[in-house]
Design a protein around this motif. Structure first.
Motif, PDB file in Angstrom:
ATOM      1  N   GLU A 375      55.935  38.048  38.980  1.00 48.43           N
ATOM      2  CA  GLU A 375      56.263  38.760  37.737  1.00 48.43           C
ATOM      3  C   GLU A 375      55.264  39.869  37.433  1.00 48.43           C
ATOM      4  O   GLU A 375      55.633  41.003  37.192  1.00 48.43           O
ATOM      5  N   THR A 376      53.982  39.500  37.463  1.00 47.95           N
ATOM      6  CA  THR A 376      52.958  40.418  36.950  1.00 47.95           C
ATOM      7  C   THR A 376      52.421  41.376  37.997  1.00 47.95           C
ATOM      8  O   THR A 376      51.828  42.392  37.677  1.00 47.95           O
ATOM      9  N   GLY A 377      52.564  41.025  39.254  1.00 49.47           N
ATOM     10  CA  GLY A 377      51.882  41.804  40.297  1.00 49.47           C
ATOM     11  C   GLY A 377      50.411  41.395  40.326  1.00 49.47           C
ATOM     12  O   GLY A 377      49.975  40.536  39.546  1.00 49.47           O
ATOM     13  N   VAL A 378      49.663  42.023  41.217  1.00 54.57           N
ATOM     14  CA  VAL A 378      48.243  41.675  41.367  1.00 54.57           C
ATOM     15  C   VAL A 378      47.416  42.826  40.801  1.00 54.57           C
ATOM     16  O   VAL A 378      47.421  43.931  41.355  1.00 54.57           O
ATOM     17  N   ALA A 379      46.733  42.566  39.715  1.00 52.68           N
ATOM     18  CA  ALA A 379      45.997  43.643  39.035  1.00 52.68           C
ATOM     19  C   ALA A 379      44.540  43.665  39.481  1.00 52.68           C
ATOM     20  O   ALA A 379      43.990  42.647  39.915  1.00 52.68           O
ATOM     21  N   SER A 383      36.014  43.391  37.187  1.00 56.77           N
ATOM     22  CA  SER A 383      34.798  43.729  37.944  1.00 56.77           C
ATOM     23  C   SER A 383      35.110  44.461  39.260  1.00 56.77           C
ATOM     24  O   SER A 383      34.221  44.682  40.074  1.00 56.77           O
ATOM     25  N   GLY A 384      36.369  44.814  39.468  1.00 48.09           N
ATOM     26  CA  GLY A 384      36.740  45.551  40.693  1.00 48.09           C
ATOM     27  C   GLY A 384      36.793  44.635  41.909  1.00 48.09           C
ATOM     28  O   GLY A 384      37.040  43.436  41.790  1.00 48.09           O
ATOM     29  N   LEU A 445      42.439  33.543  42.287  1.00 51.00           N
ATOM     30  CA  LEU A 445      43.495  33.797  43.267  1.00 51.00           C
ATOM     31  C   LEU A 445      43.894  35.273  43.243  1.00 51.00           C
ATOM     32  O   LEU A 445      44.021  35.930  44.282  1.00 51.00           O
ATOM     33  N   SER A 446      44.050  35.803  42.031  1.00 55.21           N
ATOM     34  CA  SER A 446      44.461  37.193  41.896  1.00 55.21           C
ATOM     35  C   SER A 446      43.388  38.127  42.469  1.00 55.21           C
ATOM     36  O   SER A 446      43.700  39.109  43.153  1.00 55.21           O
ATOM     37  N   ALA A 447      42.111  37.788  42.219  1.00 55.49           N
ATOM     38  CA  ALA A 447      41.022  38.646  42.718  1.00 55.49           C
ATOM     39  C   ALA A 447      40.987  38.642  44.244  1.00 55.49           C
ATOM     40  O   ALA A 447      40.789  39.689  44.870  1.00 55.49           O
ATOM     41  N   VAL A 448      41.212  37.468  44.831  1.00 59.69           N
ATOM     42  CA  VAL A 448      41.205  37.382  46.305  1.00 59.69           C
ATOM     43  C   VAL A 448      42.349  38.233  46.868  1.00 59.69           C
ATOM     44  O   VAL A 448      42.168  39.011  47.814  1.00 59.69           O
ATOM     45  N   LEU A 449      43.524  38.106  46.255  1.00 62.36           N
ATOM     46  CA  LEU A 449      44.662  38.883  46.765  1.00 62.36           C
ATOM     47  C   LEU A 449      44.449  40.371  46.535  1.00 62.36           C
ATOM     48  O   LEU A 449      44.823  41.202  47.372  1.00 62.36           O
ATOM     49  N   TYR A 450      43.826  40.721  45.421  1.00 67.73           N
ATOM     50  CA  TYR A 450      43.553  42.142  45.171  1.00 67.73           C
ATOM     51  C   TYR A 450      42.638  42.701  46.263  1.00 67.73           C
ATOM     52  O   TYR A 450      42.889  43.775  46.816  1.00 67.73           O
ATOM     53  N   GLU A 498      43.252  51.332  43.459  1.00 71.64           N
ATOM     54  CA  GLU A 498      44.561  51.014  42.867  1.00 71.64           C
ATOM     55  C   GLU A 498      44.395  50.071  41.676  1.00 71.64           C
ATOM     56  O   GLU A 498      43.606  49.120  41.733  1.00 71.64           O
ATOM     57  N   ALA A 499      45.154  50.325  40.591  1.00 67.27           N
ATOM     58  CA  ALA A 499      45.032  49.476  39.398  1.00 67.27           C
ATOM     59  C   ALA A 499      45.898  48.220  39.515  1.00 67.27           C
ATOM     60  O   ALA A 499      45.527  47.153  39.037  1.00 67.27           O
TER      61      ALA A 499
END
Ligand code: ME8
Length: 677
Positions: A375-379, A383-384, A445-450, A498-499
């Motif tokens: 739904e949200t995508g990976v933002a 901290s980048g 999880l999101s940070a790892v995928l980002y 990328e944001a």
């Protein structure tokens, strides 16, 4: 002499003879030049990349005769083979020169007039040996047993009057210029070769051929019985084209000159001796750089028509695709050295570097991003990127560019693949599928995928000059808005740019091949499963379509072997045990079987030419991404069986535990195909 340093990067390939269809050596030089041109464009430099065809001379004329065609008709017929090859290989040249074009013919006449006016041309008579295939004169000293010292084919005795260019006048100048510009010829060994050559006195260059012997060439306006020597005409293409582009010839040339010439080692003397001298006579500076690369051989032998071992680049691209061929040409050997061609080496590069290392990485990462954040995508985290990703990117990516610019293409790709290996390890170590089981760790999880998605974006950026089509596909599945043509290291080279990523699951980037080079059936057989929206694991014991269709567990030829329950099985002889062929296998790919909650389709390398497809009922216990790279134990001689429409060629061993199944693996590293006793 003014040393013109233009902001332009003017890059050339040799212009190839159209006396025959192109071969892999032609493709090699042109692909390398293309990678350089694309790299410079991504750096924001204006680039002028020139290639073309050498259409005059005795060789072309004789081929035309053999085909019963006029030379012009003959070259017009061969030409599309070259143009077509460059389009198949995604060559991004800015211009294409043919030496029969009026702009070139006009330029050559102009040069002849200028040299004549300067007193650099004279008429002289010549008697000596002539090598027809090389179109070169030799002296008695050079020729041994009537053979050309260069190509070892028979030479002819010739006596004729010709027009000569006073090359010897410029020898001292050239030596001192090279002494103060030792970087002008690369690799260094080639510079030394030319300095050695220049120790002997230079003869003047015979620049004409009597029409009676070679009627196919550019006419010499002040000598109607002669045409120009093909090499004299050919070298001049590097300036006749810029001459034709400006408001005046001088303006056109001053914008671009001097050029970087990429050539094979066979034509080093013409480029590093004749050419700078011709330029000096025209009061123009020498080339910026000449790089002479090595030779492609086949099984250690020179490629030649008589040996029948010429590799046809068109057939290769048709069979294996543009990017795999580009990759192989530049990854396989060092650019200045000879490289040997074999189909086996090409297939290895495709299966390992491209399909396993890069292709699997993209499909694993995009599949997880879609599955876990539909739904949200990976933002981008506040901290980048992680320090780990930053460090890997900063240490491994800039060398890709630097090495490309210094013509070390195989090392440039080596660095990029180290970064790909870093990303693969990052997936394994950070195990997103483990994080995904814990709702409290969503942010992690999101940070790892980002990090992984940014890593892949950077791979595409650095890969783009080498494999433009693949880089485009990667960016497309990452849904990065900047198109391929807009890529720039300055604007897109920083990790964390990328944001937000809303990715599409990527299909396989590359098709794997069996030992004969045929596509492996399992590849591309079906599109990757669409992102799963439900996150709940299938509940154990619940009837699912495949349980009804699967054969009973103990005799199941596929799936996971389960321990027989109940009383101990009767003893068997060792001979019985020996009937079971057990092997270690490395999982190369894992995807869900469509419409099945329990089954995964694995591609398992057990040390055979091609990996096996194994269907295993382990989806309840393992996420597909988690399996890639694992060493498992495979029953290799089980008769194949079809489950949910997929044929399984083996079975994995696993323990049944309270929490599902646990795959058997090995305690110490073992490659694929180790025997198990
Ligand atoms: O020499 N390995 O044209 P050409 C690597 N028209 N590269 C190879 C190769 C091989 N086995 N075989 C060919 C001519 N090449 C002239 C050039 S330039 C002003 C005139 C590549 O069709 C390599 O770049 O024989 C080599 O220098 C070039 O093709 C020779 O092409």
């Amino acid at each position: 002499m003014a040393d013109l340093r233009t902001p332009w990067f003017y890059l050339t390939t040799p212009i190839y003879y159209v006396n025959d269809i192109p071969h892999i050596g032609h493709a090699y030089t042109t692909v390398a030049a293309d990678v350089l041109a694309r790299t410079r464009r991504q750096e924001g430099e204006p680039v002028f990349f020139l290639t073309g065809t050498d259409e005059h001379g005795q060789k072309v004329w004789q081929s035309a005769e053999r085909h019963g065609l006029s030379p012009q008709l003959y070259v017009d017929r061969i030409l599309p083979r070259f143009r077509d090859l460059w389009s198949r290989l995604a060559i991004s040249n800015d211009d294409f020169v043919r030496t029969t074009q009026p702009r070139h013919v006009k330029g050559v006449s102009e040069v002849l007039a200028r040299l004549r006016e300067k007193g650099d041309l004279y008429e002289g008579s010549y008697e000596g040996w002539y090598c027809l295939p090389d179109e070169r004169f030799w002296t008695d000293k050079d020729v041994e047993n009537g053979l050309c010292p260069d190509c070892h084919r028979p030479v002819e005795r010739i006596s004729e009057t010709n027009i000569f260019f006073r090359m010897s006048r410029y020898q001292d100048w050239l030596v001192s210029w090279y002494e103060s510009h030792p970087e002008a010829i690369r690799p260094e060994s080639r510079y030394n070769e030319i300095m050695g050559f220049l120790k002997k006195p230079l003869s003047d260059l015979c620049i004409s051929r009597p029409k009676s012997r070679v009627p196919w060439g550019i006419p010499i306006p002040f000598a109607p019985d002669y045409v120009t020597y093909v090499w004299f005409d050919a070298l001049l293409n590097y300036i006749t084209v810029p001459w034709s582009l400006g408001a005046t010839p001088e303006e056109g040339l001053s914008r671009l000159w001097p050029a970087v010439h990429l050539i094979g080692k066979d034509i080093l003397t013409t480029h590093a001796v004749y050419w700078p001298i011709l330029l000096a006579a025209l009061e123009l500076p020498p080339p910026r750089l000449i790089f002479a690369h090595g030779w492609w051989t086949v099984d250690g032998e020179k490629m030649s028509k008589s040996r029948g071992n010429v590799v046809d680049p068109v057939a290769l691209v048709d069979r294996f695709g543009t990017d795999p061929v580009r990759f192989f040409l530049l990854r396989e050997g060092q650019f200045g050295q000879d490289v040997d061609f074999s189909q086996e080496a090409l297939i290895n590069r495709i299966n390992r570097d491209l399909a396993n290392d890069l292709g699997n990485l993209l499909s694993r990462v995009t599949a997880m991003a879609c599955r876990y954040f539909p739904e949200t995508g990976v933002a981008r985290p506040a901290s980048g990127c992680s320090a780990e990703l930053l460090e890997a990117a900063v240490s491994l990516l800039p060398p890709v560019r630097k090495r490309t610019e210094s013509f070390e293409f195989h090392r440039a790709l080596g660095s990029l693949w180290e970064f790909v290996a870093f990303l693969n390890r990052f997936v394994d170590v950070r195990a997103p599928w483990v994080l995904a089981r814990d709702p409290e760790r969503r942010e992690e999880l999101s940070a790892v995928l980002y990090d992984l998605l940014e890593g892949l974006r950077l791979v595409a950026l650095y890969l783009a000059p080498f494999l433009p089509e693949t880089a485009g596909k990667i960016l497309e599945s990452l849904e990065v808005p900047a198109g391929l043509s807009l890529l720039s290291y300055a604007a897109h080279g920083r990790p964390g740019t990328e944001a937000l990523y809303r990715v599409r699951p990527a299909g396989p980037l590359f098709q794997k091949r069996d030992a004969q080079g045929n596509p492996l059936a399992e590849e591309g057989e079906k599109p990757r499963k669409a992102p799963r929206t439900e996150t709940a694991e299938p509940s154990a014991g619940k009837a699912s379509p495949e349980t009804a269709q699967s054969p009973p567990a103990p005799t199941s030829p596929s799936s996971v072997a389960e321990a027989p329950e109940g009383p101990a099985a009767p003893p068997i002889d060792y001979a019985d045990f020996q009937k079971v062929l057990l092997r270690t296998g490395v999982v190369r790919e894992a995807v869900p079987v469509p419409k099945s909650k329990k089954l995964l389709k694995l591609s398992v390398d057990i040390g055979e030419a091609a990996p096996r497809t194994v269907v295993a009922g382990i989806a309840g216990s393992y996420a597909p991404e988690e399996l890639v790279g694992k060493t498992v134990v495979v029953v290799a001689n089980l008769a194949p069986a079809t489950l949910m429409g997929v044929t399984s060629q083996g079975m994995l061993l696993a323990a049944s535990t309270e929490n599902g199944v646990s795959l058997l693996t090995v305690d110490r590293p073992a490659g694929p195909g180790a025997g198990i006793r």
